[in-house]
Design an enzyme around this catalytic site. Structure first.
Site, PDB file in Angstrom:
ATOM      1  N   TYR A  55     -64.600  30.548 -16.291  1.00  0.00           N
ATOM      2  CA  TYR A  55     -65.058  31.685 -15.495  1.00  0.00           C
ATOM      3  C   TYR A  55     -64.085  31.929 -14.345  1.00  0.00           C
ATOM      4  O   TYR A  55     -63.269  31.062 -13.992  1.00  0.00           O
ATOM      5  CB  TYR A  55     -66.482  31.396 -14.989  1.00  0.00           C
ATOM      6  CG  TYR A  55     -67.074  32.477 -14.130  1.00  0.00           C
ATOM      7  CD1 TYR A  55     -67.289  33.748 -14.650  1.00  0.00           C
ATOM      8  CD2 TYR A  55     -67.424  32.231 -12.804  1.00  0.00           C
ATOM      9  CE1 TYR A  55     -67.844  34.747 -13.853  1.00  0.00           C
ATOM     10  CE2 TYR A  55     -67.981  33.213 -12.011  1.00  0.00           C
ATOM     11  CZ  TYR A  55     -68.182  34.475 -12.540  1.00  0.00           C
ATOM     12  OH  TYR A  55     -68.719  35.456 -11.757  1.00  0.00           O
ATOM     13  N   THR A  87     -64.059  31.817 -11.222  1.00  0.00           N
ATOM     14  CA  THR A  87     -63.964  30.910 -10.075  1.00  0.00           C
ATOM     15  C   THR A  87     -63.466  29.514 -10.441  1.00  0.00           C
ATOM     16  O   THR A  87     -63.286  28.677  -9.551  1.00  0.00           O
ATOM     17  CB  THR A  87     -65.341  30.757  -9.397  1.00  0.00           C
ATOM     18  OG1 THR A  87     -66.267  30.218 -10.347  1.00  0.00           O
ATOM     19  CG2 THR A  87     -65.846  32.092  -8.872  1.00  0.00           C
ATOM     20  N   LYS A  88     -63.239  29.235 -11.725  1.00  0.00           N
ATOM     21  CA  LYS A  88     -62.907  27.879 -12.146  1.00  0.00           C
ATOM     22  C   LYS A  88     -61.430  27.564 -11.893  1.00  0.00           C
ATOM     23  O   LYS A  88     -60.604  28.444 -11.627  1.00  0.00           O
ATOM     24  CB  LYS A  88     -63.245  27.692 -13.627  1.00  0.00           C
ATOM     25  CG  LYS A  88     -64.738  27.832 -13.931  1.00  0.00           C
ATOM     26  CD  LYS A  88     -65.568  26.852 -13.127  1.00  0.00           C
ATOM     27  CE  LYS A  88     -67.031  26.804 -13.551  1.00  0.00           C
ATOM     28  NZ  LYS A  88     -67.792  28.013 -13.180  1.00  0.00           N
ATOM     29  N   ASN A  89     -61.080  26.285 -12.019  1.00  0.00           N
ATOM     30  CA  ASN A  89     -59.716  25.839 -11.730  1.00  0.00           C
ATOM     31  C   ASN A  89     -58.695  26.496 -12.655  1.00  0.00           C
ATOM     32  O   ASN A  89     -57.569  26.769 -12.256  1.00  0.00           O
ATOM     33  CB  ASN A  89     -59.613  24.322 -11.855  1.00  0.00           C
ATOM     34  CG  ASN A  89     -60.421  23.598 -10.799  1.00  0.00           C
ATOM     35  OD1 ASN A  89     -60.941  24.217  -9.870  1.00  0.00           O
ATOM     36  ND2 ASN A  89     -60.543  22.286 -10.935  1.00  0.00           N
ATOM     37  N   ILE A  90     -59.076  26.699 -13.909  1.00  0.00           N
ATOM     38  CA  ILE A  90     -58.301  27.478 -14.870  1.00  0.00           C
ATOM     39  C   ILE A  90     -59.207  28.602 -15.348  1.00  0.00           C
ATOM     40  O   ILE A  90     -60.348  28.351 -15.753  1.00  0.00           O
ATOM     41  CB  ILE A  90     -57.858  26.615 -16.077  1.00  0.00           C
ATOM     42  CG1 ILE A  90     -56.851  25.563 -15.636  1.00  0.00           C
ATOM     43  CG2 ILE A  90     -57.266  27.482 -17.191  1.00  0.00           C
ATOM     44  CD1 ILE A  90     -55.526  26.121 -15.157  1.00  0.00           C
TER      45      ILE A  90
END
Length: 383
Positions: free
Chosen positions: A181, A183-186
């Site tokens: 998603y 907002t995730k790190n990737i």
């Protein structure tokens, strides 16, 4: 006061990623195709898991994990209420019942000592959630699973870069579920991935991810020639597109550098906020690698002199965005009413829910951005 609002969790999309998306648009291949396959290869290579199935969300990955394991009506699955609703919903959508177990107050992770007491004759699986990037005690959880013949589905939405001893997140349980998603790190804007060591589970998840067909669109319409398909299961429309995969492919060029940058910011927060009357993240467990997804503060009114919600408002007024991860599931109306929960049922999760707030932690933050966050937190809590 900042002049520009610092958005919490803003994505870091590289020029190469933008070019890859444009290449997909020009190629005419927008659905599931070669770039999804390439993204799956990157996940396999990074995690060490031999099988990976790309899907359109982490929620879809969790649901497919339940389906692949054959979990259904009458079954129970143990997890923590200190998580996003997708974790419990994946169980409910299969007709099974989520059984919540409280978390540790410091780690915010499911408490292994409480898991065994929640097991019944109907228990089929455990979903440990690697909260904020912190890795659960997989030694204890796997030991419990072996003793009771249970399956493990890791919710690793926050923990792609995590490690437990010599093991990478992605192949410690029967199934691991990732989120990409925004907002995730990737990120792939929306998207998820299911990894496993079991070829049968992988094939079952892949089949169910695209209507239950035995061949995906790329195989049916590629230059290998048209092939008839058969529907072998009542599946879902959960496939990832090449447009989404194109964004994620070049994120992998930076995954370790971005983790290192988040670690630098994390250490600055630890140093600059440690003298304030606020709870900061617990130290990392020895032998693990934290994925550094969320830096959470505990705003306890008795210590801080301010409520969590007022703290969020004060940072907003100073143009600093925040996140709330999470309000424990048993406090939400649907789960509370459906299962008869009260705030007393999971006291640690309830305590955290009233006090937790996440401050910006992203590799695209400049040193001045980090200075602004620290200054705002110190100003609000030092009043």
């Amino acid at each position: 006061m900042r002049s520009k609002y610092l958005t919490f969790g803003a994505p870091h999309v590289t020029p190469e990623g933008i070019d890859e998306v444009v290449d997909s648009l020009r190629s005419g291949w927008l659905g599931t195709g070669p770039k999804v396959a390439r993204f799956e290869d990157l996940i396999r290579g990074y995690t060490g898991a031999p099988y990976a199935a790309a899907v359109n969300s982490g929620s879809a990955a969790l649901h497919l994990g339940m389906i692949a394991l054959g979990i259904g009506p009458g079954d129970e699955v143990i997890t923590t209420p200190m998580t996003f609703c997708a974790t419990a919903n994946s169980i409910i959508h299969c007709g099974a019942t989520p059984v919540f177990v409280d978390c540790g107050r410091d780690t915010q992770l499911i408490d292994p000592e409480r898991i065994e007491a929640a097991i019944t004759s109907r228990t089929r699986a455990i979903i440990p959630v690697h909260m904020a990037g912190r890795i659960c005690d997989m030694t204890e959880i796997r030991g419990i699973a072996r003793r009771h013949d249970l399956r493990i589905v890791e919710d690793a939405a926050h923990a792609l870069e995590g490690r437990y001893g010599d093991e990478k997140v992605g192949c410690m349980g029967d199934i691991t579920c990732f989120s990409f998603y925004v907002t995730k790190n990737i990120t792939t804007s929306e998207g998820g991935m299911l990894t496993t060591n079991d070829p049968e589970l992988a094939e079952r998840a892949r089949t169910y991810s695209l209507h239950g067909m035995d061949r995906n669109a790329w195989k049916r319409y590629s230059d290998a020639g048209y092939h008839h398909y058969e529907v072998v299961a009542p599946g879902f429309k959960y496939n990832m597109t090449d447009i989404e995969a194109a964004i994620g492919i070049h994120q992998f060029d930076h995954i370790e550098a971005w983790l290192n940058r988040r670690d630098q910011i994390w250490k600055r927060y630890d140093k600059e906020l440690g003298d304030l009357p606020v709870g900061t993240p617990a130290p990392d467990q020895p032998g693990t690698r934290h994925a550094r997804h969320l830096y959470t503060l505990i705003i306890d009114p008795e210590r801080c002199g301010i409520t969590r919600d007022d703290f969020i408002k004060c940072l907003h007024e100073r143009h600093i965005g925040t996140g709330l991860h999470f309000v424990s599931l048993h406090l939400h109306p649907w789960y509370r009413d459906a299962f008869g929960y009260t705030s007393r049922d999971f006291p640690n999760a309830s305590w955290i829910s009233e006090r937790t707030v996440s401050i910006p932690l992203s590799p695209h933050l400049t040193d001045l951005d980090v200075d602004d966050v620290i200054s705002a937190v110190r100003e609000v809590l030092g009043r």
